[in-house]
Design an enzyme around this catalytic site. Sequence first.
Site, PDB file in Angstrom:
ATOM      1  N   TYR A   1     -17.973  -3.557   4.131  1.00  0.00           N
ATOM      2  CA  TYR A   1     -17.246  -4.838   3.551  1.00  0.00           C
ATOM      3  C   TYR A   1     -18.039  -5.891   2.714  1.00  0.00           C
ATOM      4  O   TYR A   1     -17.663  -5.832   1.716  1.00  0.00           O
ATOM      5  CB  TYR A   1     -16.678  -5.822   4.790  1.00  0.00           C
ATOM      6  CG  TYR A   1     -15.518  -6.820   4.411  1.00  0.00           C
ATOM      7  CD1 TYR A   1     -14.247  -6.448   3.989  1.00  0.00           C
ATOM      8  CD2 TYR A   1     -15.991  -7.999   4.253  1.00  0.00           C
ATOM      9  CE1 TYR A   1     -13.457  -7.393   3.383  1.00  0.00           C
ATOM     10  CE2 TYR A   1     -15.106  -9.124   3.995  1.00  0.00           C
ATOM     11  CZ  TYR A   1     -13.885  -8.684   3.444  1.00  0.00           C
ATOM     12  OH  TYR A   1     -12.776  -9.623   3.178  1.00  0.00           O
TER      13      TYR A   1
ATOM     14  N   ALA B   1     -20.785  -4.821   1.092  1.00  0.00           N
ATOM     15  CA  ALA B   1     -20.932  -4.218  -0.013  1.00  0.00           C
ATOM     16  C   ALA B   1     -20.026  -4.085  -1.283  1.00  0.00           C
ATOM     17  O   ALA B   1     -20.028  -4.229  -2.308  1.00  0.00           O
ATOM     18  CB  ALA B   1     -21.471  -2.571   0.407  1.00  0.00           C
TER      19      ALA B   1
ATOM     20  N   LYS C   1     -17.520  -6.451  -1.329  1.00  0.00           N
ATOM     21  CA  LYS C   1     -17.311  -7.738  -1.940  1.00  0.00           C
ATOM     22  C   LYS C   1     -18.385  -8.127  -2.716  1.00  0.00           C
ATOM     23  O   LYS C   1     -18.001  -8.851  -3.587  1.00  0.00           O
ATOM     24  CB  LYS C   1     -17.035  -8.612  -0.813  1.00  0.00           C
ATOM     25  CG  LYS C   1     -15.572  -8.404   0.025  1.00  0.00           C
ATOM     26  CD  LYS C   1     -14.507  -8.421  -0.871  1.00  0.00           C
ATOM     27  CE  LYS C   1     -13.215  -8.349   0.021  1.00  0.00           C
ATOM     28  NZ  LYS C   1     -12.171  -7.992  -1.096  1.00  0.00           N
TER      29      LYS C   1
ATOM     30  N   ILE D   1     -10.038 -17.177   6.640  1.00  0.00           N
ATOM     31  CA  ILE D   1      -8.667 -17.584   6.316  1.00  0.00           C
ATOM     32  C   ILE D   1      -7.934 -17.026   7.355  1.00  0.00           C
ATOM     33  O   ILE D   1      -7.860 -15.766   8.011  1.00  0.00           O
ATOM     34  CB  ILE D   1      -8.259 -17.114   4.801  1.00  0.00           C
ATOM     35  CG1 ILE D   1      -9.142 -17.451   3.937  1.00  0.00           C
ATOM     36  CG2 ILE D   1      -6.792 -17.541   4.638  1.00  0.00           C
ATOM     37  CD1 ILE D   1      -9.574 -19.065   3.603  1.00  0.00           C
TER      38      ILE D   1
ATOM     39  N   SER E   1       0.674  -1.419  -0.038  1.00  0.00           N
ATOM     40  CA  SER E   1      -0.058   0.017   0.074  1.00  0.00           C
ATOM     41  C   SER E   1       0.761   1.206   0.054  1.00  0.00           C
ATOM     42  O   SER E   1       0.440   2.422  -0.351  1.00  0.00           O
ATOM     43  CB  SER E   1      -0.804   0.040   1.423  1.00  0.00           C
ATOM     44  OG  SER E   1      -0.164  -0.040   2.344  1.00  0.00           O
TER      45      SER E   1
ATOM     46  N   ASP F   1      -1.100   2.840  -3.919  1.00  0.00           N
ATOM     47  CA  ASP F   1      -2.421   2.667  -3.334  1.00  0.00           C
ATOM     48  C   ASP F   1      -3.556   2.302  -4.420  1.00  0.00           C
ATOM     49  O   ASP F   1      -3.874   3.261  -5.102  1.00  0.00           O
ATOM     50  CB  ASP F   1      -2.842   4.082  -2.396  1.00  0.00           C
ATOM     51  CG  ASP F   1      -4.268   4.082  -2.010  1.00  0.00           C
ATOM     52  OD1 ASP F   1      -5.116   3.145  -1.882  1.00  0.00           O
ATOM     53  OD2 ASP F   1      -4.591   5.161  -1.362  1.00  0.00           O
TER      54      ASP F   1
HETATM   55  P1  NAP Z   1      -4.435  -8.835   5.200  1.00  0.00           P
HETATM   56  O1  NAP Z   1      -3.464  -9.887   5.703  1.00  0.00           O
HETATM   57  O2  NAP Z   1      -4.745  -7.863   5.967  1.00  0.00           O
HETATM   58  O3  NAP Z   1      -3.574  -8.095   4.000  1.00  0.00           O
HETATM   59  C1  NAP Z   1      -4.189  -7.038   3.249  1.00  0.00           C
HETATM   60  C2  NAP Z   1      -3.280  -6.832   2.051  1.00  0.00           C
HETATM   61  O4  NAP Z   1      -3.725  -5.669   1.266  1.00  0.00           O
HETATM   62  C3  NAP Z   1      -1.840  -6.309   2.448  1.00  0.00           C
HETATM   63  O5  NAP Z   1      -0.821  -6.794   1.559  1.00  0.00           O
HETATM   64  C4  NAP Z   1      -1.877  -4.686   2.537  1.00  0.00           C
HETATM   65  O6  NAP Z   1      -0.945  -4.053   2.075  1.00  0.00           O
HETATM   66  C5  NAP Z   1      -2.927  -4.484   1.050  1.00  0.00           C
HETATM   67  N1  NAP Z   1      -3.522  -3.226   1.050  1.00  0.00           N
HETATM   68  C6  NAP Z   1      -4.401  -2.711   1.782  1.00  0.00           C
HETATM   69  N2  NAP Z   1      -4.872  -1.541   1.376  1.00  0.00           N
HETATM   70  C7  NAP Z   1      -4.065  -1.415   0.278  1.00  0.00           C
HETATM   71  C8  NAP Z   1      -4.024  -0.400  -0.522  1.00  0.00           C
HETATM   72  N3  NAP Z   1      -4.906   0.806  -0.501  1.00  0.00           N
HETATM   73  N4  NAP Z   1      -3.335  -0.310  -1.832  1.00  0.00           N
HETATM   74  C9  NAP Z   1      -2.714  -1.538  -2.153  1.00  0.00           C
HETATM   75  N5  NAP Z   1      -2.619  -2.494  -1.183  1.00  0.00           N
HETATM   76  C10 NAP Z   1      -3.327  -2.384   0.214  1.00  0.00           C
HETATM   77  O7  NAP Z   1      -5.515  -9.504   4.491  1.00  0.00           O
HETATM   78  P2  NAP Z   1      -5.615 -10.967   3.748  1.00  0.00           P
HETATM   79  O8  NAP Z   1      -6.451 -11.732   4.860  1.00  0.00           O
HETATM   80  O9  NAP Z   1      -4.683 -11.648   3.372  1.00  0.00           O
HETATM   81  O10 NAP Z   1      -6.721 -10.600   2.564  1.00  0.00           O
HETATM   82  C11 NAP Z   1      -6.742 -10.490   1.355  1.00  0.00           C
HETATM   83  C12 NAP Z   1      -7.749 -10.290   0.510  1.00  0.00           C
HETATM   84  O11 NAP Z   1      -8.668 -11.529   0.904  1.00  0.00           O
HETATM   85  C13 NAP Z   1      -8.699  -9.163   0.808  1.00  0.00           C
HETATM   86  O12 NAP Z   1      -9.302  -8.507  -0.106  1.00  0.00           O
HETATM   87  C14 NAP Z   1      -9.728  -9.380   1.773  1.00  0.00           C
HETATM   88  O13 NAP Z   1     -10.950  -8.993   1.875  1.00  0.00           O
HETATM   89  C15 NAP Z   1      -9.720 -10.840   1.192  1.00  0.00           C
HETATM   90  N6  NAP Z   1     -10.494 -11.977   2.061  1.00  0.00           N
HETATM   91  C16 NAP Z   1      -9.930 -12.331   3.233  1.00  0.00           C
HETATM   92  C17 NAP Z   1     -10.298 -13.135   4.042  1.00  0.00           C
HETATM   93  C18 NAP Z   1      -9.771 -13.610   5.365  1.00  0.00           C
HETATM   94  O14 NAP Z   1     -10.448 -14.338   6.063  1.00  0.00           O
HETATM   95  N7  NAP Z   1      -8.740 -13.370   5.640  1.00  0.00           N
HETATM   96  C19 NAP Z   1     -11.819 -13.697   3.810  1.00  0.00           C
HETATM   97  C20 NAP Z   1     -12.524 -13.269   2.619  1.00  0.00           C
HETATM   98  C21 NAP Z   1     -11.760 -12.412   1.765  1.00  0.00           C
HETATM   99  P3  NAP Z   1       0.185  -3.664   3.189  1.00  0.00           P
HETATM  100  O15 NAP Z   1       1.000  -4.521   3.704  1.00  0.00           O
HETATM  101  O16 NAP Z   1       0.898  -2.400   2.579  1.00  0.00           O
HETATM  102  O17 NAP Z   1      -0.623  -2.709   4.442  1.00  0.00           O
END
Ligand code: NAP
Length: 253
Positions: free
Chosen positions: A161, A163, A165, A194, A40, A69
Amino acid sequence: MEQTSEGAAVALITGSGRGIGLACARALAEAGFDVALNCSGVGSLERTRVEADRIRQDFGVQTAVVAADVADMTAAKELVEGTVEALGRLDVLVNNAGITRDGLIARMSEEDFDDVININLKGTFNCCKAAAKVMMKQRCGRIINMSSIVGLYGNAGQTNYAASKAGVVGITKSLAKELARRHITVNAIAPGYIATDMTGALSEEQRTAISERVGLGRLGEAQDVAAVVAFLASPAAAYITGQVIAVDGGLSL
Ligand code: NAP
C-alpha cells in the site's frame, strides 16, 4: 462551479459508491458539478445507482454511473469515454479507488502486492492517461489523486500500500509538470486515518490508540477529505499544482 458554454462542469470520481469517494461526489455535486460515479463491478452497481439517485434529488445535478475496474486500462478508458458520452465533458477527475491487502512482508503474497499496485497505482495511471487526452483538447482540467500519509511516511504491514501511494505522489508531481502548460492542475491528498469501510476492521482498542496519536484527537470523517477535494476543484485553487495536501488531523506532525 460556474457553468461552461456546454452546461455544468463535470467531475468523475473513481470508487465513489461509498466511503471517501461518495463523500467527494456529494461535495462536488453540492458545488454544482454534474458527477459520474464509478464502482468496481456489477456487485456494487445497484448500491452506487441508489447513491447517484440520492445525489440527483439532493443537489439537482446530472449524474451517471459507470462500473469499471480501474486496474484494467481498456475499462478505465471506457470509464472516461462513458462519462463524456453521458455528461458531455470532463473537467475534474478524482482518482479515489483504492484497496488494502495488509500483512508483514514475510507473509505478504505476490498477489497481495500486485492487486494493490494494480488498483491503487496503475488504476490512477490508467484514468489519468484517459482523462488527460480529453482535458488537453479542452485546454483545462483538474486531476486530484488520493494518496495517503502512509505513502509519505510508510507503515509496518503495508509495504504494498505504501509503495502504491508513494507512486501516486510520483505520478502527481510528474503529471503536474507535464500538463501545466495546458492549464491542467494535478494535486494529491494524503489522508490520515478516515472512518470508512477501509478502516472498519480496526478494533475499538486500535481506534483509541490511533486517536491518541492524532493531534486533533479523533479519526477523520470522509467529509474532511471531500472538502479539500471540492476546494482543489474550485476556481480558488487555480494556481495550485503538483502539491500533496495532508488531511490527517495532525497525525504526521
Ligand atoms: P473504501 O470505503 O474501502 O472504498 C473503496 C472504494 O474503491 C469503493 O468505492 C470501491 O468500489 C472502490 N474500488 C476498489 N477497487 C476498485 C477497482 N478495481 N475499480 C474501481 N473502484 C474500485 O475506501 P476509502 O476509505 O473510502 O478510501 C478511498 C481512497 O482513500 C483509497 O484510495 C484509499 O487508499 C484512500 N485512503 C483512505 C484512508 C482511510 O483511512 N480510509 C486513508 C488514506 C487514504 P466498490 O464499492 O465497487 O468495492
